[in-house]
Write a protein that holds these residues in place. Structure first.
Motif, PDB file in Angstrom:
ATOM      1  N   UNK A  53      -7.939   0.341   0.194  1.00  0.00           N
ATOM      2  CA  UNK A  53      -7.754  -0.654  -0.935  1.00  0.00           C
ATOM      3  C   UNK A  53      -6.366  -0.835  -1.156  1.00  0.00           C
ATOM      4  N   UNK A  54      -5.837  -2.171  -1.104  1.00  0.00           N
ATOM      5  CA  UNK A  54      -4.323  -2.410  -1.081  1.00  0.00           C
ATOM      6  C   UNK A  54      -4.107  -2.171  -2.693  1.00  0.00           C
ATOM      7  N   UNK A  55      -2.714  -2.038  -2.891  1.00  0.00           N
ATOM      8  CA  UNK A  55      -2.177  -1.691  -4.329  1.00  0.00           C
ATOM      9  C   UNK A  55      -1.946  -3.213  -5.044  1.00  0.00           C
ATOM     10  N   UNK A  56      -1.532  -3.981  -4.200  1.00  0.00           N
ATOM     11  CA  UNK A  56      -1.071  -5.241  -4.480  1.00  0.00           C
ATOM     12  C   UNK A  56      -1.280  -6.409  -3.287  1.00  0.00           C
ATOM     13  N   UNK A  76       0.860  -1.203   0.120  1.00  0.00           N
ATOM     14  CA  UNK A  76      -0.152   0.049  -0.042  1.00  0.00           C
ATOM     15  C   UNK A  76       0.965   1.063  -0.058  1.00  0.00           C
ATOM     16  N   UNK A  77       0.717   2.128  -1.038  1.00  0.00           N
ATOM     17  CA  UNK A  77       1.300   3.286  -1.078  1.00  0.00           C
ATOM     18  C   UNK A  77       0.441   4.559  -0.986  1.00  0.00           C
ATOM     19  N   UNK A  78       0.766   5.376  -0.600  1.00  0.00           N
ATOM     20  CA  UNK A  78       0.276   6.985  -0.310  1.00  0.00           C
ATOM     21  C   UNK A  78       0.981   7.951  -1.206  1.00  0.00           C
ATOM     22  N   UNK A  79       0.961   8.277  -2.485  1.00  0.00           N
ATOM     23  CA  UNK A  79       1.900   9.050  -3.175  1.00  0.00           C
ATOM     24  C   UNK A  79       3.243   8.240  -3.206  1.00  0.00           C
ATOM     25  N   UNK A  80       4.246   9.099  -2.735  1.00  0.00           N
ATOM     26  CA  UNK A  80       5.558   8.480  -2.739  1.00  0.00           C
ATOM     27  C   UNK A  80       5.824   7.762  -1.442  1.00  0.00           C
TER      28      UNK A  80
END
Length: 352
Positions: A60-63, A17-21
């Motif tokens: 929501x997870x990115x992967x 999970x990422x929030x921007x950078x």
């Protein structure tokens, strides 16, 4: 597709999970067995709450994939994931009675069934007779029980707890930790709890996932994490510890400021770095000779009720403060600032 291994109720695999950078979660995987209580433990910003929110569907997870039992819930909305959740703030509706707060998640049950279930939940959390009260008329501990009853009322297969004790004072928190753990065992409900308080995690969890910088650094029982931390971060974050710079002399010995310390098998393979040991494993002025016995000087003694904390330095390593924890009855043996301390080989662990 069945993502769960046998005996697993909650299965978390490869969550990013990422929030921007900023990377909040970096390839997090863990399994929670049916009926188990697992704590996500770590400092602020380590990713533990983000992981809980991904499991809940609030982020929501990115992967990665998530499953409860045999159901893949990775893409499901929160209301379809079959969990109850207790937030740090409790999130009770101030304009609704205790009864109405608990019944809020029971829509479609019918009035009679809903009332019966609310009565069961109030009895379960020890608040029978408080049905018509409002949250403002309850103590913090009582509000927490109402919020827990509301989370459990729909009989979810998974309970998520987000720092549920943080708003309570220490004495109430300890009492409710014990009550919550007993209730969880009684119901056999699989539970995942977020906390930054290591005492809560030690008291309640079957297993603890220690998180740092978006990753799980160690996932094990409380005793395994305390006795044999897997990384320097875990060793420093969980409990007190002593660190000594060392160079490996051979497979069984390390050199610390000219002192030769014997190591037990399994202490670690690093050739240089830091030696780690817990304060309570150190023996002060032993009545019989022990291994790794060295002269030291007392710096400070702090009385902590059921134990005393001794700050000292090895004579061979002046200026480097170490800690020992002793029972009060040992203190009369400390008749001067000059003492002898033993660092038992089995208590020493090496980190590169």
């Amino acid at each position: 597709m069945n993502l769960a291994t046998p005996g697993t109720h909650l299965h978390v695999r490869g969550i990013h999970k990422r929030f921007g950078a900023f990377t909040a979660l970096n390839d997090v995987s863990l399994d929670v067995a049916a009926g188990e209580l697992v704590c996500l433990l770590g400092p602020s910003g380590c990713g533990k709450t983000t992981l809980l929110r991904c499991i809940a569907g609030l982020e929501q997870q990115d992967q990665g994939t998530l499953s409860i039992g045999e159901r893949d819930i990775s893409e499901l909305p929160p209301q379809a994931r079959d969990y109850g959740i207790l937030f740090q703030s409790y999130a009770l509706f101030p304009n609704l009675t205790v009864e109405a707060n608990i019944a809020y998640g029971l829509n479609g049950c019918g009035r009679g069934a809903s009332r019966h279930r609310v009565g069961e939940m109030l009895a379960l959390v020890g608040l029978t007779g408080s049905e018509k009260k409002y949250p403002s008329q309850l103590s913090g501990g009582q509000q927490q029980r109402v919020a827990l009853a509301r989370a459990l009322a729909p009989a979810p297969s998974l309970l998520l707890l987000d720092e549920p004790m943080s708003a309570l004072d220490a004495r109430v928190r300890e009492h409710l930790c014990g009550e919550l753990r007993q209730l969880q065992r009684q119901l056999g409900i699989t539970t995942l709890m977020v906390t930054h308080n290591q005492d809560e995690a030690m008291l309640m969890a079957d297993r603890i996932a220690v998180m740092n910088n978006g990753q799980v650094e160690q996932y094990a029982t409380a005793q395994a994490i305390y006795d044999r931390p897997a990384t320097p971060f875990v060793a420093e974050f969980v409990g007190q510890g002593n660190w000594l710079p060392f160079q490996r002399h051979d497979d069984q010995h390390a050199r610390v400021a000219g002192l030769n310390l014997r190591l037990a098998p399994g202490a670690g393979k690093a050739r240089s770095g830091r030696l780690f040991c817990r304060p309570e494993t150190i023996t002060v002025n032993p009545v019989v000779h022990e291994e790794n016995l060295f002269p030291a000087k007392v710096r400070e003694i702090t009385f902590l009720g059921n134990r005393c904390r001794l700050s000292f330095e090895l004579q061979a390593l002046p200026g480097h403060a170490l800690l020992a924890e002793l029972a009060p009855e040992v203190m009369p043996r400390l008749r001067s600032q000059d003492i002898w301390v033993a660092l038992p080989p089995q208590s020493l662990q090496v980190f590169a």
